[in-house]
Design an enzyme around this catalytic site. Structure first.
Site, PDB file in Angstrom:
ATOM      1  N   SER A  70       0.921  -1.235  -0.003  1.00 32.02           N
ATOM      2  CA  SER A  70       0.023   0.029  -0.138  1.00 32.02           C
ATOM      3  C   SER A  70       0.989   1.433  -0.037  1.00 32.02           C
ATOM      4  O   SER A  70       1.803   1.101   0.400  1.00 32.02           O
ATOM      5  CB  SER A  70      -1.049   0.083   1.224  1.00 32.02           C
ATOM      6  OG  SER A  70      -1.634  -1.009   1.314  1.00 32.02           O
TER       7      SER A  70
HETATM    8  N1  SAH Z   1      -1.185  -4.235   3.837  1.00 29.58           N
HETATM    9  C1  SAH Z   1      -0.609  -4.750   2.799  1.00 29.58           C
HETATM   10  C2  SAH Z   1      -1.274  -4.530   1.671  1.00 29.58           C
HETATM   11  C3  SAH Z   1      -1.329  -5.836   0.763  1.00 29.58           C
HETATM   12  S1  SAH Z   1      -2.493  -5.616  -0.687  1.00 29.58           S
HETATM   13  C4  SAH Z   1       0.925  -4.272   2.538  1.00 29.58           C
HETATM   14  O1  SAH Z   1       1.083  -3.054   3.260  1.00 29.58           O
HETATM   15  O2  SAH Z   1       1.857  -4.699   1.782  1.00 29.58           O
HETATM   16  C5  SAH Z   1      -3.832  -6.577  -0.180  1.00 29.58           C
HETATM   17  C6  SAH Z   1      -3.607  -7.909   0.299  1.00 29.58           C
HETATM   18  O3  SAH Z   1      -4.769  -8.703   0.705  1.00 29.58           O
HETATM   19  C7  SAH Z   1      -3.023  -8.946  -0.671  1.00 29.58           C
HETATM   20  O4  SAH Z   1      -1.786  -9.454  -0.060  1.00 29.58           O
HETATM   21  C8  SAH Z   1      -4.107 -10.188  -0.854  1.00 29.58           C
HETATM   22  O5  SAH Z   1      -3.637 -11.205  -1.121  1.00 29.58           O
HETATM   23  C9  SAH Z   1      -4.965  -9.936   0.508  1.00 29.58           C
HETATM   24  N2  SAH Z   1      -6.169 -10.488   0.306  1.00 29.58           N
HETATM   25  C10 SAH Z   1      -6.887 -10.279  -0.728  1.00 29.58           C
HETATM   26  N3  SAH Z   1      -8.158 -11.087  -0.135  1.00 29.58           N
HETATM   27  C11 SAH Z   1      -8.015 -11.700   0.868  1.00 29.58           C
HETATM   28  C12 SAH Z   1      -8.788 -12.355   1.522  1.00 29.58           C
HETATM   29  N4  SAH Z   1      -9.957 -12.679   1.370  1.00 29.58           N
HETATM   30  N5  SAH Z   1      -8.454 -12.924   3.077  1.00 29.58           N
HETATM   31  C13 SAH Z   1      -7.192 -12.359   3.305  1.00 29.58           C
HETATM   32  N6  SAH Z   1      -6.254 -11.878   2.580  1.00 29.58           N
HETATM   33  C14 SAH Z   1      -6.694 -11.420   1.360  1.00 29.58           C
END
Ligand code: SAH
Length: 222
Positions: A70
């Site tokens: 993010s």
């Molecule tokens: N907070 C993270 C942002 C990652 S992007 C950072 O700082 O890097 C969003 C993340 O949510 C991804 O890794 C994706 O795999 C995860 N995600 C998407 N759907 C999900 C679900 N149903 N349960 C758990 N994780 C999920």
């Protein structure tokens, strides 16, 4: 000092990080504790080496598996919203990704319970946080639509992927007095950041900033 930390030396000067934090405060972030944690958290260790030189730009970057780390502003904004009513002891995070938001949160609350559906991403995130000596995080590889019921309730819930609607399980797992920050909307249409407060009168929803997140998908992947 271990090799992961050494990698950062010279590559990303203190001044580069200070410039990022300066920009975030000009863009409206105001909680000094949150800004200080962003200043001290080595974001370049959460992305591929080839992208490390861009780690202190205020932008989302790819982390593989079609996912992104993010944008620092959004990490700060969501963290500020979550903490704006006072300190939190138990926070559930959905979407560990590379673990950057997890690392920021873990330095500001007592315990973080983080759920990720892509096991490979979570394994790497766990490794990074352990090397950074961040130990108040518990990890779960699962589909976050159902939250983490066994350890509920949570005083704070932070979702880092956009849900088509607020998952009922997450509302059920939010303690009275607790707060949830979650992007809601379509993958290609409009998304908004919501702050949901669990008050004595029920759930109060505040519709906030327009945002752009990867979608909250279903099912867990190896
Ligand atoms: N907070 C993270 C942002 C990652 S992007 C950072 O700082 O890097 C969003 C993340 O949510 C991804 O890794 C994706 O795999 C995860 N995600 C998407 N759907 C999900 C679900 N149903 N349960 C758990 N994780 C999920």
């Amino acid at each position: 000092m271990n090799s992961l930390l050494q990698r950062g030396i010279g590559m990303t000067s203190q001044r580069t990080r200070e410039r990022l934090v300066q920009r975030l405060s000009e863009d409206g972030l105001s909680n000094p504790r949150v800004l200080d944690v962003i200043l001290r958290t080595p974001r370049h260790l959460f992305v591929d080496e080839a992208l490390a030189h861009r780690a202190y730009e205020d932008t989302a970057l790819p982390i593989g598996h079609n996912q992104t780390i993010s944008q620092p502003y959004m990490v700060g904004r969501m963290t500020e919203l979550l903490l704006s009513a006072g300190p939190l002891d138990k926070v559930l995070e959905i979407g560990t990704g590379c673990g950057y938001q997890t690392a920021v949160l873990a330095q500001l609350v007592e315990r973080v319970f983080t759920v990720e559906r892509i096991q490979a991403l979570q394994d790497r995130a766990k490794e990074r946080l352990q090397q950074l000596n961040i130990r108040n995080v518990v990890y779960r590889w699962a589909d976050g639509w159902t939250g983490w019921n066994a350890l509920a309730p949570y005083n704070g819930i932070l979702v880092t992927a956009a849900a088509s609607e607020v998952p009922q399980a997450l509302l059920d797992q939010l303690a009275p007095g607790g707060r949830m920050v979650i992007p809601v909307g379509d993958e290609h249409g409009e998304q908004r950041l919501y702050l949901i407060e669990h008050t004595a009168q029920g759930f109060v929803r505040h519709e906030l900033d327009p945002v752009r997140f990867v979608p909250l998908l279903t099912g867990a992947l190896q």
